[in-house]
Each structure stands twice: as C-alpha cells, then as structure tokens.
Design a protein around this motif. Structure first.
Motif, PDB file in Angstrom:
ATOM      1  N   ASP A   1      25.496  34.679  32.273  1.00 30.64           N
ATOM      2  CA  ASP A   1      26.964  34.100  32.508  1.00 30.64           C
ATOM      3  C   ASP A   1      27.617  35.272  32.240  1.00 30.64           C
ATOM      4  OD1 ASP A   1      24.917  32.396  32.758  1.00 30.64           O
ATOM      5  OD2 ASP A   1      26.067  30.903  31.432  1.00 30.64           O
ATOM      6  N   PHE A   2      28.785  35.085  33.137  1.00 30.21           N
ATOM      7  CA  PHE A   2      29.571  35.944  32.605  1.00 30.21           C
ATOM      8  C   PHE A   2      31.257  35.507  32.870  1.00 30.21           C
ATOM      9  CE2 PHE A   2      28.008  38.424  36.496  1.00 30.21           C
ATOM     10  CZ  PHE A   2      28.899  38.090  37.252  1.00 30.21           C
ATOM     11  N   THR A   3      32.221  35.776  32.241  1.00 31.25           N
ATOM     12  CA  THR A   3      33.679  35.514  32.666  1.00 31.25           C
ATOM     13  C   THR A   3      34.343  36.553  33.849  1.00 31.25           C
ATOM     14  OG1 THR A   3      33.787  34.103  31.203  1.00 31.25           O
ATOM     15  CG2 THR A   3      35.694  34.722  32.662  1.00 31.25           C
ATOM     16  N   ILE A   4      35.175  36.525  35.032  1.00 33.08           N
ATOM     17  CA  ILE A   4      36.008  37.211  35.318  1.00 33.08           C
ATOM     18  C   ILE A   4      37.136  37.193  35.348  1.00 33.08           C
ATOM     19  CG2 ILE A   4      37.180  38.342  38.109  1.00 33.08           C
ATOM     20  CD1 ILE A   4      33.768  36.977  38.461  1.00 33.08           C
ATOM     21  N   LYS A   5      37.955  38.204  34.741  1.00 32.62           N
ATOM     22  CA  LYS A   5      39.186  38.146  33.879  1.00 32.62           C
ATOM     23  C   LYS A   5      40.156  38.261  34.981  1.00 32.62           C
ATOM     24  CE  LYS A   5      37.713  37.427  29.398  1.00 32.62           C
ATOM     25  NZ  LYS A   5      37.946  37.863  28.287  1.00 32.62           N
ATOM     26  N   ASP A   6      41.750  38.514  34.582  1.00 35.09           N
ATOM     27  CA  ASP A   6      43.369  38.711  35.194  1.00 35.09           C
ATOM     28  C   ASP A   6      42.930  39.904  34.432  1.00 35.09           C
ATOM     29  OD1 ASP A   6      45.604  40.163  35.343  1.00 35.09           O
ATOM     30  OD2 ASP A   6      46.176  38.152  36.678  1.00 35.09           O
ATOM     31  N   ALA A   7      42.844  41.411  34.634  1.00 33.97           N
ATOM     32  CA  ALA A   7      43.035  42.866  33.763  1.00 33.97           C
ATOM     33  C   ALA A   7      44.303  42.411  33.357  1.00 33.97           C
ATOM     34  CB  ALA A   7      42.731  43.721  34.950  1.00 33.97           C
ATOM     35  N   MET A   8      45.502  42.186  33.623  1.00 32.54           N
ATOM     36  CA  MET A   8      46.464  42.133  33.304  1.00 32.54           C
ATOM     37  C   MET A   8      47.145  41.174  31.804  1.00 32.54           C
ATOM     38  SD  MET A   8      48.522  44.577  34.312  1.00 32.54           S
ATOM     39  CE  MET A   8      49.937  44.525  33.597  1.00 32.54           C
ATOM     40  N   THR A   9      46.544  39.692  31.650  1.00 30.99           N
ATOM     41  CA  THR A   9      46.750  39.286  30.550  1.00 30.99           C
ATOM     42  C   THR A   9      45.671  38.742  30.039  1.00 30.99           C
ATOM     43  OG1 THR A   9      46.134  36.977  32.647  1.00 30.99           O
ATOM     44  CG2 THR A   9      48.386  38.304  31.735  1.00 30.99           C
ATOM     45  N   GLY A  10      43.882  39.243  30.932  1.00 30.45           N
ATOM     46  CA  GLY A  10      42.826  39.112  29.481  1.00 30.45           C
ATOM     47  C   GLY A  10      42.728  37.072  30.193  1.00 30.45           C
ATOM     48  N   GLN A  11      43.142  36.677  30.972  1.00 32.39           N
ATOM     49  CA  GLN A  11      42.932  35.180  31.269  1.00 32.39           C
ATOM     50  C   GLN A  11      41.932  34.723  32.130  1.00 32.39           C
ATOM     51  OE1 GLN A  11      44.752  33.340  28.503  1.00 32.39           O
ATOM     52  NE2 GLN A  11      45.483  32.069  30.003  1.00 32.39           N
ATOM     53  N   PRO A  12      40.683  34.136  31.561  1.00 32.15           N
ATOM     54  CA  PRO A  12      39.576  34.215  32.400  1.00 32.15           C
ATOM     55  C   PRO A  12      40.347  33.626  33.663  1.00 32.15           C
ATOM     56  CG  PRO A  12      39.086  32.852  30.204  1.00 32.15           C
ATOM     57  CD  PRO A  12      41.130  33.323  30.382  1.00 32.15           C
ATOM     58  N   MET A  13      39.556  33.727  34.731  1.00 31.82           N
ATOM     59  CA  MET A  13      39.421  33.381  36.242  1.00 31.82           C
ATOM     60  C   MET A  13      38.791  32.619  36.594  1.00 31.82           C
ATOM     61  SD  MET A  13      43.094  34.353  37.868  1.00 31.82           S
ATOM     62  CE  MET A  13      43.607  34.400  39.222  1.00 31.82           C
ATOM     63  N   PHE A  14      37.464  32.994  36.520  1.00 34.24           N
ATOM     64  CA  PHE A  14      36.337  32.851  37.210  1.00 34.24           C
ATOM     65  C   PHE A  14      35.062  32.803  36.235  1.00 34.24           C
ATOM     66  CE2 PHE A  14      38.831  35.048  40.989  1.00 34.24           C
ATOM     67  CZ  PHE A  14      38.995  33.597  41.766  1.00 34.24           C
ATOM     68  N   LYS A  15      34.764  31.711  36.420  1.00 37.03           N
ATOM     69  CA  LYS A  15      33.246  32.461  35.578  1.00 37.03           C
ATOM     70  C   LYS A  15      32.079  31.919  36.240  1.00 37.03           C
ATOM     71  CE  LYS A  15      34.833  30.118  31.815  1.00 37.03           C
ATOM     72  NZ  LYS A  15      35.269  28.403  31.279  1.00 37.03           N
ATOM     73  N   VAL A  16      30.763  32.735  35.846  1.00 35.51           N
ATOM     74  CA  VAL A  16      29.546  32.793  36.697  1.00 35.51           C
ATOM     75  C   VAL A  16      28.421  32.271  35.711  1.00 35.51           C
ATOM     76  CG1 VAL A  16      27.795  34.417  38.019  1.00 35.51           C
ATOM     77  CG2 VAL A  16      30.550  34.842  38.045  1.00 35.51           C
ATOM     78  N   LYS A  17      27.825  31.396  36.404  1.00 32.10           N
ATOM     79  CA  LYS A  17      26.608  30.531  35.918  1.00 32.10           C
ATOM     80  C   LYS A  17      25.627  31.188  36.210  1.00 32.10           C
ATOM     81  CE  LYS A  17      29.990  26.974  33.894  1.00 32.10           C
ATOM     82  NZ  LYS A  17      29.601  25.118  34.655  1.00 32.10           N
ATOM     83  N   GLY A  18      24.832  32.049  35.606  1.00 31.60           N
ATOM     84  CA  GLY A  18      23.571  32.465  36.564  1.00 31.60           C
ATOM     85  C   GLY A  18      22.245  31.038  35.872  1.00 31.60           C
ATOM     86  N   SER A  19      21.350  31.163  36.585  1.00 34.14           N
ATOM     87  CA  SER A  19      20.249  30.621  35.987  1.00 34.14           C
ATOM     88  C   SER A  19      18.832  31.292  34.945  1.00 34.14           C
ATOM     89  CB  SER A  19      18.962  29.535  36.501  1.00 34.14           C
ATOM     90  OG  SER A  19      19.845  28.701  37.915  1.00 34.14           O
ATOM     91  N   ALA A  20      18.891  30.982  33.867  1.00 28.12           N
ATOM     92  CA  ALA A  20      17.248  31.738  33.244  1.00 28.12           C
ATOM     93  C   ALA A  20      16.024  32.215  33.555  1.00 28.12           C
ATOM     94  CB  ALA A  20      18.069  30.851  31.687  1.00 28.12           C
TER      95      ALA A  20
END
Length: 175
Positions: A59-78
């Motif tokens: 799992d990880f989050t993709i953020k706006d590089a300027m503001t640090g706000q989350p834009m997308f989330k990636v949810k992986g299967s264990a």
C-alpha cells in the motif's frame, strides 16, 4: 527508492513541498483513460513513494508534490499470485484495478474498470538497457483513438522521458 519514487525533483524528496518542480512542456490535448483527472487549471506534479515495508501488501499514497495532499491511494493484496492492486482517489472511491498477467513473456499489467473486468489499459515492460515501459489505451480524455506512450528511463541518472510510440515528446523529468 523505487522506480516511481519521485516526479517532483529533489525538493520533494527532502520533504520541502514549497519548491516548484521545473515546468513540463504542455501537451496539445488531454491524454488519459479517466477524463476527470486530465482537467486541471495548472500543472500538477505527483510524488510517488512506495513503502519499503507494508504488512497490507504494498500500500502507498500518491501525493501532490507541492502541497503534500493525498491524490490517490494504492491498495495492494498481501497474498496474490497476480500482484493485484486497487487504485482509489483520495476519498477512497475505486478508479481502477491493476493486475499482473501470469503468462506473459515480458512483465505485463492490465488495468480494468472499477465496476467490471473490462480492460482499459495495459502496461508492458521490455528488455532494454535502462527502463522501458509501454502503456496502451484508448484516449477517452482526448480524441478517443488508441494511444501508446513509451517511458524510457535511466535509474542511475534518475531521469525519464515519456513519448508517443512515434517519438513525440510528452514529458521529460529528471531529479
């Protein structure tokens, strides 16, 4: 650091979201499979940083590089033979699913619609010096035609170039 660690430059790596990355050349028309995410008043640089350790399956989050706000989330299967992931917007609404094809000569991923298993894009890696990925999709956000983008990167120099299959440059980013 992963291959997709950072598209915003060294300032974002250092955690300094106030420094603007170098602007990219504008694209002559929207490109993408989700039209809503191609409509922006200004350029947006994304910071992608995969977690080194994740008990939930990458799992990880993709953020706006300027503001640090989350834009997308990636949810992986264990536990998944197909290395499947679900990509959501910041509110948790599923945008698409990504699955690795099991039987393929080159590593191939297929993106499917959130409500069905209909493919909306594919990404294929190629054997070459450096990194080469080819994304194929119907450009729903633009002219509706089949479109192919090629990413060529050099992990040692930490830079990449995205072009059309014909060689027209779309973006060039380096650290």
């Amino acid at each position: 650091m992963g291959l997709l660690t950072n598209l915003a430059g060294k300032a974002a790596l250092a955690g300094n979201f106030g420094s603007a990355p170098a602007p990219l050349a504008p694209v002559h028309m929207p490109i993408g499979v989700l039209p809503f995410y191609t409509q922006h008043q200004q350029q947006i640089a994304l910071k992608v940083r995969e977690s080194k350790i994740s008990f939930s399956g990458d799992d990880f989050t993709i953020k706006d590089a300027m503001t640090g706000q989350p834009m997308f989330k990636v949810k992986g299967s264990a536990v998944s033979m197909r290395d499947s992931k679900t990509i959501t917007d910041a509110n948790g609404q599923t945008l698409f699913k990504l699955k690795k094809k099991i039987l393929a000569i080159h590593a191939t991923y297929v993106g499917t619609a959130s409500h069905s298993d209909d493919p909306i894009f594919s990404i294929k890696s190629s054997l070459s010096f450096g990194t080469k990925l080819t994304a194929t999709f119907r450009n729903v956000a633009g002219d509706g035609k089949e479109t192919e983008l090629v990413l060529r990167g050099n992990i040692l120099d930490r830079n990449a170039e995205i072009t059309t299959s014909g060689g027209d440059e779309k973006a060039n980013e380096s650290d």
